[in-house]
Structures are given as structure tokens and as C-alpha cells.
Design a protein around this motif. Structure first.
Motif, PDB file in Angstrom:
ATOM      1  N   LYS A   1      61.822  10.287  -5.301  1.00  0.00           N
ATOM      2  CA  LYS A   1      63.116  10.689  -5.852  1.00  0.00           C
ATOM      3  C   LYS A   1      63.123  10.461  -7.362  1.00  0.00           C
ATOM      4  CE  LYS A   1      65.473  11.474  -1.951  1.00  0.00           C
ATOM      5  NZ  LYS A   1      66.230  12.702  -1.649  1.00  0.00           N
TER       6      LYS A   1
ATOM      7  N   ASP B   1      67.382  14.809  -8.777  1.00  0.00           N
ATOM      8  CA  ASP B   1      68.110  14.332  -7.599  1.00  0.00           C
ATOM      9  C   ASP B   1      69.460  13.719  -7.945  1.00  0.00           C
ATOM     10  OD1 ASP B   1      66.094  14.988  -5.614  1.00  0.00           O
ATOM     11  OD2 ASP B   1      64.897  13.384  -6.506  1.00  0.00           O
ATOM     12  N   GLY B   2      69.526  13.054  -9.097  1.00  0.00           N
ATOM     13  CA  GLY B   2      70.786  12.442  -9.488  1.00  0.00           C
ATOM     14  C   GLY B   2      70.905  12.307 -10.992  1.00  0.00           C
TER      15      GLY B   2
ATOM     16  N   TYR C   1      69.484   8.797 -16.222  1.00  0.00           N
ATOM     17  CA  TYR C   1      70.581   8.013 -16.810  1.00  0.00           C
ATOM     18  C   TYR C   1      70.756   8.521 -18.234  1.00  0.00           C
ATOM     19  CZ  TYR C   1      72.958   3.805 -18.682  1.00  0.00           C
ATOM     20  OH  TYR C   1      73.827   2.925 -19.284  1.00  0.00           O
TER      21      TYR C   1
ATOM     22  N   LEU D   1      65.980  10.098 -10.878  1.00  0.00           N
ATOM     23  CA  LEU D   1      67.349   9.898 -11.355  1.00  0.00           C
ATOM     24  C   LEU D   1      67.326   9.902 -12.873  1.00  0.00           C
ATOM     25  CD1 LEU D   1      70.263   9.057 -10.227  1.00  0.00           C
ATOM     26  CD2 LEU D   1      69.618   6.742 -10.884  1.00  0.00           C
TER      27      LEU D   1
ATOM     28  N   LEU E   1      70.378   7.051  -1.979  1.00  0.00           N
ATOM     29  CA  LEU E   1      70.017   8.339  -2.557  1.00  0.00           C
ATOM     30  C   LEU E   1      69.264   9.222  -1.553  1.00  0.00           C
ATOM     31  CD1 LEU E   1      68.903   7.172  -6.094  1.00  0.00           C
ATOM     32  CD2 LEU E   1      70.710   8.806  -5.625  1.00  0.00           C
TER      33      LEU E   1
ATOM     34  N   LEU F   1      71.273   2.899  -5.211  1.00  0.00           N
ATOM     35  CA  LEU F   1      71.876   2.889  -6.547  1.00  0.00           C
ATOM     36  C   LEU F   1      73.164   2.086  -6.482  1.00  0.00           C
ATOM     37  CD1 LEU F   1      72.607   3.959  -9.451  1.00  0.00           C
ATOM     38  CD2 LEU F   1      73.549   5.986  -8.303  1.00  0.00           C
TER      39      LEU F   1
END
Length: 446
Positions: A174, A203-204, A178, A176, A446, A4
Motif C-alpha cells: 500500500k 491508496d490514501g 502526507y 499513502l 487501510l 493509520l
């Protein structure tokens, strides 16, 4: 999704550019925006940089270096990555999320909603930017699509920009999220829908924080603004207001207040063009026989610009609903009129017909307060002062307040929380999450 990179916007508001790189080298960008502020915090006037090359803009820190992104770029710069960018996601039609497109290679592909695409096109037509999106795929909220290794699911988010999207991005085992720009106090309760359409394990989370740092501020709901506007409109005389033509929730608030007080809702033909686009995607007022209380005026600056670009058809589109200067003077007591900095010239011409028409009337300011404080509306401010207008600031942010941001973090429980689109990344530590503040351009595994 091992890598990332937040190229810009880790400690500023505006200019978002995020890159993700899969294990196999697939590269995607999320948003490609121009900054809103200079390094000293003043409003960025991009006109003074228009003649600069991409290399000069990078050297000045106006745009970030992203390998393989820009056209007409210095070929001597050593490439950091072997592959070109495989796709660019655009979350919504605000320039701090798409304005970089004018410098990007023409063959790169964009993924955005149809409404966002049309809003960018109409804004480009009325402005001096050179943005064309010819290579694209239209996307829809809730419908996944793929870009090589990446599976991407857009999710509608409530924001002052119409049809804004968050993105769930999955690759290499994974995921993510946004957030894009969002809030929880608009006319559409999108957060519950957003929460229901995400996996249990995140995860994020890359979360915008425009209002983080304003800890004691709770944003007013749009419905309350409508009541405040209605109260001003109950007073006699012409009322002027300024608001973004793309802030559809706000336009609806003003229209509903005008209708309740039996006023004509008078907009410029740029805003009329926006509403004419949005009507295909939402139930809104627009110039038509269906909404006979919506009228249109033609500012000279915008009209000349459109005719000079041979876009006469656009100009004539709303001629059946046109209100001229003489009619504005005659019906002044029954009008709510949208104005902007560039229409002061037209207001002065109206006052030539009646020098007292703007004296001691009410003016409603409903835009980002920073614009006012940093002098972006200087012409309009001077006009207000010269006519001794009663100034009302009726506004709520297009971004989440701290309570809403905390709710998102608590619901998603991300393994990592990444600040973006914020002046106060250090304030993210108040949330119940493991915060990782990246530097602009830092590569994070990540």
C-alpha cells in the motif's frame, strides 16, 4: 501499511501527529506538533501550561496520548502497542509540527532535512523551549530511505516554512501520501515536481486544509505582494513591517521592494541568524559585504537572552553590519525596518532620541491574520495606534487555496482522502474523492 491513526489535527489547525503501523508492527510518526488554538478557538498561550506534566497535558487535551512516545510518563498506564516508535518524520520547522519534541523520549530517532534541523535549533536557542534533536538522520527531497518495513520518499513542497516536505510512504503493498503544509502561489512551483514523482495509483492522501472553508478566497502570489510593498515604500519616511523571519519568500519580497526603492533593509539579529543559515541552501539576501543594503539591529531582550546563554559569538557575528539607534534616527527616510512584539521596548528607546520618528509613518503587517485578530501582537498594535501609523495589511497565506487543493486531489486521484490540519473537515466532500474523516485517535485499516 494496514493501520493509520491521526492522533490530533483532524478538525483543528496545528498540532499534527500522525501514526502508521505496518503488518509487522513497525511504527512511525509523521510530525509531532503543539496546537495553535485552544478548544474555544482562542490562541493557545503555551506558557501557562509549561509547568504541567505530560499526564496533565494529555488530560487537558493539549497533547495526544501516543503509546511509547513520552519520557517521564505514568508507568501505570497500560500499553496499547507492544513495540516502541521506530522513527519520527518532521515535515518542516513550524512549532505546530515539531513542538512536541520537548516531551518525547530522547532515544527515539528523527528524520528531517538538514535545513529544518538547523532552523529548529536556532529557534530553540532564541526561545524558552527545551528541544534537542540528538538522534537523527538527515533526509533529502527525492531520495528514498527506509525505516524497517516503510519506504519513505520526501518531496519538496512550497510553503511559508522553508524546505517543507511531503512524504510518500509505502509498505505492505500500500501507499499513502502526507501532503504536509503546502501552497501553489509562492516563489517556487513545487506542485508539478511533486506530481511527477508520485506513482499513478495512490491508496490514501492525508491533505492539509487550512484554507478549506474559505471557498471564495484566491491567494495572491508572492510577486504581487512585492509590488504592493514597493508602492508603500515609495512614500517618504521610515517604514516598519512585521513578518516571520522564517518565511523566506516573504523576507525576499520585502528585501526586493526595499532594494527597488533604494532603502536599507534593517532586520533584527534573530532574523539575521535565520538568513545566515538559509544562505547555505538557497540564493537569498543576508548580512554580508555581498548585500551591503542589509543591516542588523540588536533588540535588548534578544541580546540579553543570548549573552545569558553564553552565546556571545552568535551576537557578535553580525557586528560589522550593525545599525545603532542614532544611525536609525539619522537615516530614517531610507529604512525599511523589521519589528516584532518584543521590540516595542527598543522602538520606544529610539523615540526617546526623536519623539516624532514614528508619528504618522507606514506600518506593514504581513503575518497570519488570526494572530492580529486574537491579540497576539497587542503591544505592537498599541504602539501603532499611539503613533497614528498608517496601517497596511499585505499578506498571502502559507497554505493552499481551495483551487490548489482541488488540483492536488484531481491529480493524485486517491482511493481515500483524509482531512487534517483544518477547521472544516466536512468541506472536503466538495472534492472528487472518497473522503474519510477520522476522529482523533481512531484506528483506520487501510
Amino acid at each position: 501499511m494496514p493501520k493509520l491513526i491521526i492522533h490530533r489535527d483532524t478538525e483543528k489547525i496545528g498540532g499534527s501527529v500522525v501514526e502508521l503501523i505496518s503488518n509487522n508492527g513497525t511504527r512511525i510518526l509523521i510530525d509531532a506538533g503543539l496546537p495553535l488554538l485552544e478548544d474555544d478557538g482562542s490562541m493557545l498561550d503555551f506558557n501557562k501550561y509549561k509547568s504541567k506534566s505530560v499526564k496533565e497535558l494529555i488530560d487537558l487535551g493539549i497533547i495526544p496520548y501516543v503509546d511509547g512516545l513520552y519520557k517521564d510518563f505514568d508507568k501505570d498506564i497500560v500499553s496499547k502497542n507492544k513495540s516502541d516508535i521506530d522513527g519520527i518524520l518532521i515535515s518542516h520547522a513550524h512549532r505546530d509540527h515539531y513542538g512536541l519534541i520537548q516531551y518525547i523520549k530522547e532515544d527515539l530517532k528523527y528524520y528531517l532535512t538538514e535545513a529544518t534541523h538547523k532552523l529548529i535549533d536556532i529557534t530553540t536557542l532564541f526561545s524558552d523551549s527545551k528541544i534537542e534533536i540528538d538522534n537523527y538522520q538527515h533526509i533529502n527531497s527525492g531520495q528514498p530511505f527506509t525505516i524497517k518495513d516503510f519506504k519513505i520518499t520526501p518531496n519538496f513542497m512550497d510553503h511559508s516554512g522553508f524546505d517543507s516536505q511531503a512524504f510518500l510512504i509505502e509498505a505492505d503493498g500500500k501507499n499513502l501520501v502526507y501532503s504536509g503544509d503546502f501552497r501553489g502561489h509562492g516563489r517556487k512551483n513545487s506542485l508539478e515536481y511533486f506530481f511527477r514523482n508520485l506513482p499513478e495509483k495512490i491508496d490514501g492522501l492525508i491533505m492539509e486544509g487550512s484554507n478549506i472553508g474559505n471557498e471564495n478566497k484566491t491567494e495572491k502570489p508572492e510577486a504581487r505582494l512585492e509590488a504592493e510593498i514597493e508602492k508603500v515604500l515609495a512614500e517618504p519616511g521610515l517604514v516598519l513591517f512585521t513578518a516571520s523571519g522564517q518565511n523566506i519568500d516573504r523576507i525576499i519580497s520585502f528585501y526586493r521592494a526595499a532594494r527597488k526603492t533604494e532603502r536599507i533593509f534593517l532586520i533584527d539579529f534573530y532574523t539575521a541568524s535565520i538568513l545566515d543559515i538559509i544562505k547555505d541552501y538557497a540564493e537569498i539576501p543576508y548580512p554580508s559585504s555581498k548585500f551591503s543594503d542589509v543591516k542588523v539591529y540588536y533588540p535588548e531582550f534578544l541580546t540579553d537572552k543570548v549573552f545569558n546563554m553564553n552565546q556571545e559569538e552568535l551576537a557578535y557575528k553580525f557586528s560589522d553590519y550593525k545599525m545603532g539607534k542614532e544611525e536609525i534616527v539619522a537615516k530614517r527616510n531610507k529604512i525599511l525596518m523589521l519589528v516584532r512584539n518584543s521590540t516595542v521596548h527598543d522602538l520606544n528607546k529610539i523615540s526617546d532620541l526623536d519623539k516624532d520618528i514614528f508619528k504618522n509613518i507606514s506600518f506593514i503587517y504581513s503575518r497570519w491574520p488570526e494572530y492580529l485578530e486574537k491579540g497576539k501582537f497587542k503591544n505592537l498594535q498599541n504602539f501603532i495606534d499611539e503613533n497614528n501609523m498608517k496601517f497596511h495589511k499585505i499578506y498571502t497565506s502559507g497554505h493552499a487555496d481551495i483551487k490548489t487543493s482541488a488540483k492536488v486531489v484531481d491529480e493524485l486521484k486517491p482511493a481515500k482522502l483524509f482531512p487534517i490540519h483544518t477547521l472544516n473537515p466536512e468541506e472536503y466532500n466538495q472534492f472528487n474523492a472518497d473522503v474519510k474523516k477520522l476522529e482523533n485517535g481512531e484506528v483506520y485499516e487501510l
